[in-house]
Write a protein that holds these residues in place. Structure first.
Motif, short mmCIF file in Angstrom:
data_model
loop_
_atom_site.label_atom_id
_atom_site.label_comp_id
_atom_site.label_asym_id
_atom_site.label_seq_id
_atom_site.Cartn_x
_atom_site.Cartn_y
_atom_site.Cartn_z
N ARG A 295 1.05 -1.17 -0.21
CA ARG A 295 0.01 -0.08 0.22
C ARG A 295 0.63 1.37 -0.07
NH1 ARG A 295 -3.04 1.54 3.80
NH2 ARG A 295 -4.82 2.22 2.47
N TYR A 296 1.68 1.40 0.56
CA TYR A 296 2.65 2.50 0.70
C TYR A 296 3.24 3.17 0.18
CZ TYR A 296 1.70 2.95 5.93
OH TYR A 296 1.17 3.07 7.68
N LEU A 297 3.73 2.04 -0.75
CA LEU A 297 5.05 1.51 -2.01
C LEU A 297 3.86 2.52 -3.57
CD1 LEU A 297 6.58 -1.05 -2.29
CD2 LEU A 297 7.82 0.91 -1.92
N CYS A 298 2.52 2.03 -2.89
CA CYS A 298 1.65 2.54 -4.41
C CYS A 298 1.44 3.68 -4.31
CB CYS A 298 0.73 1.31 -4.75
SG CYS A 298 0.28 -0.36 -4.95
N TYR A 299 1.38 4.41 -3.15
CA TYR A 299 0.36 5.23 -2.93
C TYR A 299 1.67 6.44 -3.08
CZ TYR A 299 -4.20 4.36 -1.55
OH TYR A 299 -5.87 3.63 -1.75
N ARG A 300 2.58 6.11 -2.18
CA ARG A 300 3.55 6.45 -2.61
C ARG A 300 4.46 7.11 -4.24
NH1 ARG A 300 10.43 5.64 -2.07
NH2 ARG A 300 9.53 4.05 -4.21
N ALA A 301 4.20 6.61 -4.89
CA ALA A 301 3.78 7.06 -6.10
C ALA A 301 3.16 7.71 -6.95
CB ALA A 301 3.90 5.22 -7.19
N LEU A 302 1.85 7.64 -6.17
CA LEU A 302 0.92 8.40 -6.76
C LEU A 302 0.66 9.81 -6.49
CD1 LEU A 302 -2.11 5.30 -6.74
CD2 LEU A 302 -1.55 6.95 -8.54
N HIS A 303 1.28 9.35 -5.28
CA HIS A 303 1.51 11.49 -4.35
C HIS A 303 2.41 12.01 -4.71
CE1 HIS A 303 1.78 14.11 -1.25
NE2 HIS A 303 3.54 13.61 -0.76
N LEU A 304 3.46 11.51 -5.47
CA LEU A 304 4.68 12.27 -6.38
C LEU A 304 4.28 12.81 -7.24
CD1 LEU A 304 7.53 9.60 -5.54
CD2 LEU A 304 7.58 12.09 -4.71
#
Length: 384
Positions: A295-304
């Motif tokens: 979850r954190y890896l996916c939302y990190r990418a989207l946040h960036l």
């Protein structure tokens, strides 16, 4: 990086989760584990359209929902996997159409695709071309005021039920001898094509097919953008879609974990719940850790991406890690359930089959690793 959703995002998450639990999942559970009829797909797309997922990446001024990438990711995580996959047909088509479609195409198709009245699919991969778009052999040649398309596509998502397909085709070659990839919107009522459904091991309610274009005549106004721009637009769409595929995997892994926790509390052996055994707890903790990190890896990418960063490394890593993690988590869930985990009746094996499907589309795990490696090193393992 934000580790929590803001109030608007949390409301969207709660709304989508409750809608899934009360409306969507019970409706899906009553259906066979087989490709859904067009009328059923269309009904479901109309059900989810108010959430904005069908036109999430289309700006509001162009008739779309104009959502942030994080908001889009929330919907991909919370909706049932097969519904999210179906919705991605319209979502991606509208994003790709926005980059270059004519006013005629915009006026005729955007509202219908955004509302779920029309269904869209993609026709990109071929027997000899997958991640390497420059190898596409489907050809589009100009004749008077129209194009004639000839070629075969495979793994075409939603082709069996779609009203329109966005087709990647070669419009000749560039100065390096590589195909000039362009996009054509093919309306099956105007430009007939033939399909052969492809049976898959998972996500069976979602449609996959082989598509053949045999001198298919497409109006010239249905050219989207200029020939040669297609590769860049597809790459841009995949950049944000990869973490969304990762979040579909998170949905499956999260469900597998929830079922396993409940089973570990209820199932007794040797006079006590199996959840009290250290090896079972080890499995459950590893499963939970994989869900959290995915979850954190996916939302990190989207946040960036929302912050305007390219996030090529983060997008590739998110997709590779989350989809492979979902395969591990669903497999471990079968182990926690013991013999019942192998039964079709229980449904845990379906979570495993569905998760296994997600490691391939939008670039295999190995392709994602090559992309990430290129970003880390500044060296391409594919082309010099």
């Amino acid at each position: 990086m934000r580790l929590e959703f803001d109030d608007e995002e949390e409301l969207l998450r709660t709304t989508a989760r409750e809608f899934t639990e009360k409306e969507l999942q019970p409706y899906l559970d009553a259906l066979p584990d087989a490709p859904m009829p067009r009328e059923t797909v269309q009904r479901i797309m109309r059900m989810v359209a108010p959430l904005g997922i069908l036109s999430a990446r289309l700006p509001s001024e162009a008739g779309g929902a104009g959502m942030s990438y994080v908001q889009l990711g929330i919907l991909y995580e919370e909706l049932p996997a097969e519904v999210a996959m179906d919705a991605s047909g319209n979502d991606l088509a509208l994003f790709r159409l926005h980059h270059g479609c004519t006013a005629e195409v915009r006026d005729r198709y955007v509202e219908g695709l955004a509302s779920g009245r029309l269904l869209a699919g993609s026709a990109i991969s071929e027997p000899g071309a997958g991640s390497d778009l420059s190898s596409i052999s489907t050809k589009a040649r100009r004749e008077d005021d129209h194009y004639v398309v000839t070629g075969t596509k495979i793994w075409s998502s939603q082709a069996a039920v779609a009203d329109v397909l966005l087709v990647a085709a070669s419009f000749g070659t560039d100065e390096r001898g590589r195909a000039r990839i362009g996009r054509l919107l093919v309306d099956r009522t105007q430009s007939p094509f033939t399909i052969r459904p492809t049976e898959m091991i998972g996500l069976r309610r979602h449609h996959m097919a082989e598509v053949t274009f045999d001198d298919c005549v497409v109006p010239g106004t249905h050219l989207v953008g200029e020939p040669g721009e297609g590769t860049e637009v597809y790459a841009l769409s995949w950049l944000s879609h990869r973490p969304c595929i990762g979040l579909i995997a998170v949905h499956l892994a999260r469900e597998a974990l929830a079922r396993s926790l409940a089973h570990a509390r209820q199932r007794t052996q040797f006079g006590r719940p199996i959840g009290s055994f250290q090896l079972v707890q080890h499995l459950l903790v590893e499963m939970s850790t994989l869900v959290d990190t995915s979850r954190y890896l996916c939302y990190r990418a989207l946040h960036l991406l929302d912050a305007g960063k390219p996030a090529r490394y983060e997008s590739a890593v998110a997709k590779a890690y989350a989809t492979e993690a979902a395969v591990k988590v669903t497999s471990m869930a079968m182990q926690v359930h013991g013999a019942m985990g192998l039964s079709v009746e229980l449904g845990v094996e379906k979570l495993f089959r569905d998760a296994r499907m997600l490691t391939i589309p939008d670039g295999t795990t190995q392709i994602q690793q090559l992309i990430a490696g290129r970003e880390l090193l500044g060296l391409s393992a594919v082309r010099g």
